[in-house]
Design an enzyme around this catalytic site. Structure first.
Site, PDB file in Angstrom:
ATOM      1  N   CYS A 153      62.277  36.162 -33.467  1.00  0.00           N
ATOM      2  CA  CYS A 153      61.567  37.282 -33.212  1.00  0.00           C
ATOM      3  C   CYS A 153      61.647  37.960 -32.004  1.00  0.00           C
ATOM      4  O   CYS A 153      60.841  37.599 -31.196  1.00  0.00           O
ATOM      5  CB  CYS A 153      60.152  37.353 -34.106  1.00  0.00           C
ATOM      6  SG  CYS A 153      59.377  39.356 -33.962  1.00  0.00           S
ATOM      7  N   CYS A 156      58.461  39.857 -30.977  1.00  0.00           N
ATOM      8  CA  CYS A 156      57.389  39.212 -30.742  1.00  0.00           C
ATOM      9  C   CYS A 156      57.482  38.303 -29.442  1.00  0.00           C
ATOM     10  O   CYS A 156      56.564  38.014 -28.647  1.00  0.00           O
ATOM     11  CB  CYS A 156      57.158  38.167 -31.783  1.00  0.00           C
ATOM     12  SG  CYS A 156      57.278  38.773 -33.483  1.00  0.00           S
ATOM     13  N   ASP A 157      58.536  37.851 -29.095  1.00  0.00           N
ATOM     14  CA  ASP A 157      58.743  36.794 -28.277  1.00  0.00           C
ATOM     15  C   ASP A 157      59.688  37.114 -27.116  1.00  0.00           C
ATOM     16  O   ASP A 157      59.612  36.333 -25.914  1.00  0.00           O
ATOM     17  CB  ASP A 157      59.496  35.510 -28.872  1.00  0.00           C
ATOM     18  CG  ASP A 157      58.401  34.864 -29.674  1.00  0.00           C
ATOM     19  OD1 ASP A 157      57.116  34.953 -29.532  1.00  0.00           O
ATOM     20  OD2 ASP A 157      58.977  34.328 -30.768  1.00  0.00           O
TER      21      ASP A 157
END
Ligand code: NAP
Length: 328
Positions: A153, A156-157
């Site tokens: 992701c 997200c990261d």
């Protein structure tokens, strides 16, 4: 009357309250675009809807950065804005989302939807709209270093790798989106793909070509992800000459496609070899009264618009089981 129908008892005996009519209820499993669309079409046909979601409403699109090509949003939109509108829409019809992980569906004249927590819900038809999840490469180091530099992701990261060197693996839309997104955050990206051509669904890669901090490593396979406690590199193999080299980096974004969330019905419904559910044009499956919609089914295109369209058909198909009226 609330559309939240209490479950049958754990003992297996049905303890239906007077206002709960399983014969007028459909269960929708998954509150992504497909599931929410199915719920809307059923509810508007005066059918009660149980809408189950195990994590959070919105589904996979919540892990993407930007939604394009969705009708009515010429400049695109964020997933959270679109999902907020979807949620507002279902709430306006009195449809609630029930937080439950569904363990199995037991078919019958009345279907039984059984949750991980042991509750059993009876209903006339079921729509499976559980979407799909990211696939992995299956190479050494990937699992050991998952969450320690290996991720699926970018949104997200990505921020964890600010000003660092990373790899994005894959040649589809997700990989291209990840490269474009990460190029604004990280120092350098190695874009690793096993072929020399991208697999894009109608989009162009013009923006990708303009990026200065991206090095293409096409026609290469990933042999191993390197590192002890965290990612320190990636080993790639040139498919043309067989040569192997190690690239030093600190993050690997794996974007090699998706696997369907169909395990809980894999012994019940016909699927293809990848586990995607086979449907007819009305979204019905190999089991009467069970429908499937969105990314979990065999389809040529997996977009928000196709999920919404699938959901509409599945919602109407499921409703027909109750009303007998063919609305599609
Ligand atoms: P995808 O289109 O299936 O692409 C997967 C990529 O990973 C392909 O390039 C494939 O290579 C590669 N790959 C697969 N297995 C591999 C392996 N074991 N080792 C190395 N490479 C491997 O998957 P996706 O990009 O996740 O997209 C899935 C669907 O979602 C598509 O229909 C896409 O259009 C849609 N999508 C839409 C949006 C949006 O609307 N914003 C965003 C993302 C995705 P080959 O090409 O050689 O097979």
């Amino acid at each position: 009357m609330s559309n939240q129908c209490p479950p049958a008892s754990h003992s297996g005996e049905d303890e239906m309250p007077p206002n709960y009519n399983p014969n007028n209820t459909i269960a929708v499993i998954g509150a992504g675009p497909a599931g929410m669309s199915a719920a809307i079409y059923a509810k508007r046909s005066a059918v009660d809807v149980l809408l189950f979601e195990r994590v959070m409403a919105g589904g996979q699109i919540m892990t993407t950065q930007w939604i394009e090509n969705y009708l009515g949003f010429p400049a695109g939109t964020t997933p959270s804005e679109l999902v907020a509108k979807f949620q507002e829409h279902i709430a306006s019809l009195g449809i609630d989302v029930t937080s439950e992980n569904i363990k199995r569906v037991i078919p019958g004249d009345l279907q039984t939807v059984e949750t991980e927590s042991g509750k059993k819900y009876k209903c006339k038809a079921v729509v499976v709209a559980t979407g799909a999840r990211p696939r992995f490469l299956g190479v050494p180091g990937e699992w050991q270093l998952h969450g320690k530099g290996v991720t699926t992701c970018a949104v997200c990261d990505g921020n964890f790798f600010r000003n660092q060197t990373v790899a994005v693996v894959g040649g589809g839309t997700t990989a291209v989106e990840d490269v474009i997104y990460l190029s604004k955050i990280v120092k350098k990206i190695y874009h690793i793909h096993r072929r020399d051509q991208l697999r894009l669904a109608g989009e162009t890669s013009d923006e990708l070509a303009k990026l200065k901090n991206v090095e293409r490593v096409f026609n290469h396979t990933v042999e191993e992800i390197l590192g002890e406690k965290e990612v320190t590199g990636i080993r790639v193999k040139n498919r043309e000459d067989g040569s192997v080299r190690d690239i030093e980096l600190s993050g690997v974004f794996v974007a090699v496609g998706i696997a369907p969330n169909s395990d809980f019905v894999k012994d019940l419904l016909e699927t293809d070899e990848g586990g995607f559910i086979v449907t007819k044009k009305d979204m019905s499956t190999s089991v009467e009264g069970v429908f499937a919609a969105g990314d979990v089914r065999v389809t040529d295109l997996r977009q928000v618009c196709t999920a919404v369209a699938d959901g509409a058909l599945a919602g109407l198909g499921a409703t027909k089981r109750i009303t007998g009226i063919d609305l599609a």
